[in-house]
Design a protein around this motif. Structure first.
Motif, PDB file in Angstrom:
ATOM      1  N   SER A  20       0.866  -1.172   0.128  1.00 37.52           N
ATOM      2  CA  SER A  20       0.114  -0.033  -0.167  1.00 37.52           C
ATOM      3  C   SER A  20       0.795   1.392   0.050  1.00 37.52           C
ATOM      4  O   SER A  20       0.578   2.213  -1.056  1.00 37.52           O
ATOM      5  CB  SER A  20      -1.118   0.205   1.086  1.00 37.52           C
ATOM      6  OG  SER A  20      -1.797  -0.949   0.783  1.00 37.52           O
ATOM      7  N   HIS A  77      -0.089  -4.920 -11.450  1.00 40.13           N
ATOM      8  CA  HIS A  77      -1.163  -3.963 -12.038  1.00 40.13           C
ATOM      9  C   HIS A  77      -0.588  -2.479 -11.567  1.00 40.13           C
ATOM     10  O   HIS A  77       0.517  -2.201 -11.415  1.00 40.13           O
ATOM     11  CB  HIS A  77      -2.497  -4.261 -10.898  1.00 40.13           C
ATOM     12  CG  HIS A  77      -2.000  -4.097  -9.362  1.00 40.13           C
ATOM     13  ND1 HIS A  77      -1.167  -4.614  -8.896  1.00 40.13           N
ATOM     14  CD2 HIS A  77      -2.757  -3.470  -8.530  1.00 40.13           C
ATOM     15  CE1 HIS A  77      -1.200  -4.553  -7.521  1.00 40.13           C
ATOM     16  NE2 HIS A  77      -2.442  -3.485  -7.139  1.00 40.13           N
ATOM     17  N   ASP A 129       1.315   2.007  -5.230  1.00 38.92           N
ATOM     18  CA  ASP A 129       2.354   1.357  -4.731  1.00 38.92           C
ATOM     19  C   ASP A 129       3.149   0.275  -5.615  1.00 38.92           C
ATOM     20  O   ASP A 129       4.195   0.139  -5.236  1.00 38.92           O
ATOM     21  CB  ASP A 129       1.788   0.641  -3.321  1.00 38.92           C
ATOM     22  CG  ASP A 129       0.712  -0.484  -3.544  1.00 38.92           C
ATOM     23  OD1 ASP A 129      -0.083  -0.208  -4.429  1.00 38.92           O
ATOM     24  OD2 ASP A 129       0.695  -1.519  -2.814  1.00 38.92           O
ATOM     25  N   HIS A 130       2.614   0.255  -6.620  1.00 44.62           N
ATOM     26  CA  HIS A 130       3.214  -0.642  -7.730  1.00 44.62           C
ATOM     27  C   HIS A 130       3.976  -0.179  -8.820  1.00 44.62           C
ATOM     28  O   HIS A 130       4.825  -0.747  -9.554  1.00 44.62           O
ATOM     29  CB  HIS A 130       2.545  -1.813  -7.969  1.00 44.62           C
ATOM     30  CG  HIS A 130       1.967  -2.520  -6.983  1.00 44.62           C
ATOM     31  ND1 HIS A 130       2.410  -3.990  -6.774  1.00 44.62           N
ATOM     32  CD2 HIS A 130       1.074  -2.649  -5.947  1.00 44.62           C
ATOM     33  CE1 HIS A 130       2.012  -4.489  -5.537  1.00 44.62           C
ATOM     34  NE2 HIS A 130       0.971  -3.512  -5.042  1.00 44.62           N
ATOM     35  N   ASP A 146      -1.275  -8.769  -4.149  1.00 45.11           N
ATOM     36  CA  ASP A 146      -2.536  -7.946  -4.554  1.00 45.11           C
ATOM     37  C   ASP A 146      -3.704  -8.902  -5.139  1.00 45.11           C
ATOM     38  O   ASP A 146      -4.198  -8.818  -6.164  1.00 45.11           O
ATOM     39  CB  ASP A 146      -2.360  -6.787  -5.279  1.00 45.11           C
ATOM     40  CG  ASP A 146      -1.490  -5.812  -4.536  1.00 45.11           C
ATOM     41  OD1 ASP A 146      -0.251  -6.290  -4.402  1.00 45.11           O
ATOM     42  OD2 ASP A 146      -1.812  -4.639  -4.148  1.00 45.11           O
ATOM     43  N   HIS A 186      -7.150  -8.253  -0.751  1.00 46.11           N
ATOM     44  CA  HIS A 186      -5.716  -9.022  -0.459  1.00 46.11           C
ATOM     45  C   HIS A 186      -6.204 -10.345   0.103  1.00 46.11           C
ATOM     46  O   HIS A 186      -7.301 -10.541   0.584  1.00 46.11           O
ATOM     47  CB  HIS A 186      -5.050  -7.920   0.575  1.00 46.11           C
ATOM     48  CG  HIS A 186      -4.475  -6.736   0.024  1.00 46.11           C
ATOM     49  ND1 HIS A 186      -3.453  -6.693  -1.035  1.00 46.11           N
ATOM     50  CD2 HIS A 186      -5.479  -5.576  -0.038  1.00 46.11           C
ATOM     51  CE1 HIS A 186      -3.481  -5.438  -1.534  1.00 46.11           C
ATOM     52  NE2 HIS A 186      -4.407  -4.761  -1.161  1.00 46.11           N
ATOM     53  N   HIS A 211       3.864  -8.187   0.664  1.00 44.25           N
ATOM     54  CA  HIS A 211       3.206  -6.935   0.756  1.00 44.25           C
ATOM     55  C   HIS A 211       2.483  -6.753   2.077  1.00 44.25           C
ATOM     56  O   HIS A 211       1.305  -6.796   2.516  1.00 44.25           O
ATOM     57  CB  HIS A 211       1.908  -7.529  -0.402  1.00 44.25           C
ATOM     58  CG  HIS A 211       1.177  -6.417  -0.925  1.00 44.25           C
ATOM     59  ND1 HIS A 211       0.190  -5.639  -0.139  1.00 44.25           N
ATOM     60  CD2 HIS A 211       1.345  -5.425  -1.883  1.00 44.25           C
ATOM     61  CE1 HIS A 211      -0.239  -4.695  -0.896  1.00 44.25           C
ATOM     62  NE2 HIS A 211       0.645  -4.359  -1.958  1.00 44.25           N
TER      63      HIS A 211
HETATM   64 ZN   LIG Z   1      -0.230  -3.233  -3.574  1.00 42.82          ZN
END
Ligand SMILES: [Zn+2]
Ligand SMILES: [Zn+2]
Length: 319
Positions: A12, A109, A113-114, A210, A254, A276
């Motif tokens: 996140s 994705h 955060d990615h 995720d 999640h 994660h």
């Molecule tokens: Zn994430």
């Protein structure tokens, strides 16, 4: 594939140890050392190494970024979270004689955060380098360009000196990239996410972050068991406890440590890596989650043991 190296493991948003958190670790370490004397730095090092992980280290705070060492000259990476910044600096330091470098980046994705590490990914600024970004979202290129548009960021995407390429991956269709067979699979997550299975020379690695797993949905479970089948390592979204994931945080996209153990056991996977991490969890909380997961694996074990780790920034796992 030889090795996996974790550069960002938090979910996140990035987190950092606070001054109070560092102080607690120093106090605990000094308390443990009281009455002892150390003749050398090496002896101090041995003492520090004997402490529990949260006492002398930290799970770290960068968001998702995982490097796969293939043994070849090209770099492979999963996601461009804030961990892409230290990864990029490391890749620059490994540059032999200033030779151009190629990076293959696989995106789960496009949540912030990615992707937030891309504007700080130094190799993308170097002319001659090649950055190939793979994903199954149709908005892949648009999302990464938009991230750097005014007024959100001062430097436009066009500043990158490296050749930036985008490659759409069709889920379920394996593709050969730098000698590795790569397959993606749709996962349940807000706006969709995709898991990756990497195979080469008899080794299999799954990157599945995720991703929410509805427990009662047999067809869903079967799909994932097949995707994880006999994997040497499964990097798995274990953001929540099972209680949270089926109650207050159901449909938040999640999964939990418990579901990770179940899926890996059913699939005959050899190593589960919890990934994660929830940003509100401190080091002690993640350590407790790891201990609880290992205990669960022990009492539910039927066949060969499933090794369990919790990812931290800097962790290396040999495949
Ligand atoms: Zn994430
Ligand atoms: Zn997400």
């Amino acid at each position: 594939m030889k090795q996996v190296r974790f550069w960002g493991t938090r979910g996140s948003l990035p987190v950092a140890l606070t001054a109070a958190g560092v102080r607690r670790k120093v106090v605990a370490a000094l308390r443990g050392a009281s009455g002892r004397s150390f003749a050398s730095d090496a002896e101090i090092g041995h003492y520090v190494d004997s402490l529990a992980f949260p006492a002398a280290a930290t799970y770290g705070g960068h968001t998702s970024c995982v490097e796969i060492e293939t043994g070849g000259p090209d770099f492979m990476l999963c996601d461009l979270g804030s961990g892409a910044r230290p990864f990029g600096l490391s890749a620059m330091a490994r540059r032999a004689g200033g030779a151009p470098q190629t990076f293959h980046v696989f995106m789960s994705h496009l949540h912030w955060d990615h992707i937030m590490g891309l504007p700080f990914f130094v190799p993308a600024f170097i002319p001659g380098n090649r950055v190939v970004i793979y994903g199954s979202h149709l908005e892949l290129e648009a999302a990464l360009r938009r991230q750097q548009e005014k007024p959100s960021f001062p430097v436009d995407f066009s500043i990158f000196g490296a050749t930036m390429e985008f490659v759409h991956l069709e889920p379920g269709q394996p593709r050969d990239v730098a000698g590795v067979s790569v397959t993606t699979m749709l996962q349940r997550h807000g706006g969709d996410s995709y898991g990756y299975r990497f195979e080469s020379r008899g080794r299999a690695l799954v990157y599945s972050t995720d991703s929410e797993h509805p427990l009662a949905h047999a067809e869903h479970t079967d799909r994932f068991v097949e995707f994880f089948r006999d994997a040497d390592l499964v990097i798995f979204d274990a953001m929540y406890s099972l209680a949270d994931s089926i109650s207050v945080k159901a449909d938040w996209g999640h999964s939990s440590n418990v579901v990770g153990v179940e899926l890996c056991q059913m699939a005959g996977a050899r190593h589960l890596c919890l990934f994660h991490h929830e940003p509100v969890f401190d080091d002690d909380a993640i350590e407790a989650l790891l201990a609880e997961t290992r205990r669960l694996e022990e009492i539910t074990r039927v066949d060969a043991p499933l090794r369990i780790s919790a990812a931290y920034d800097g962790l290396e796992i040999t495949l």
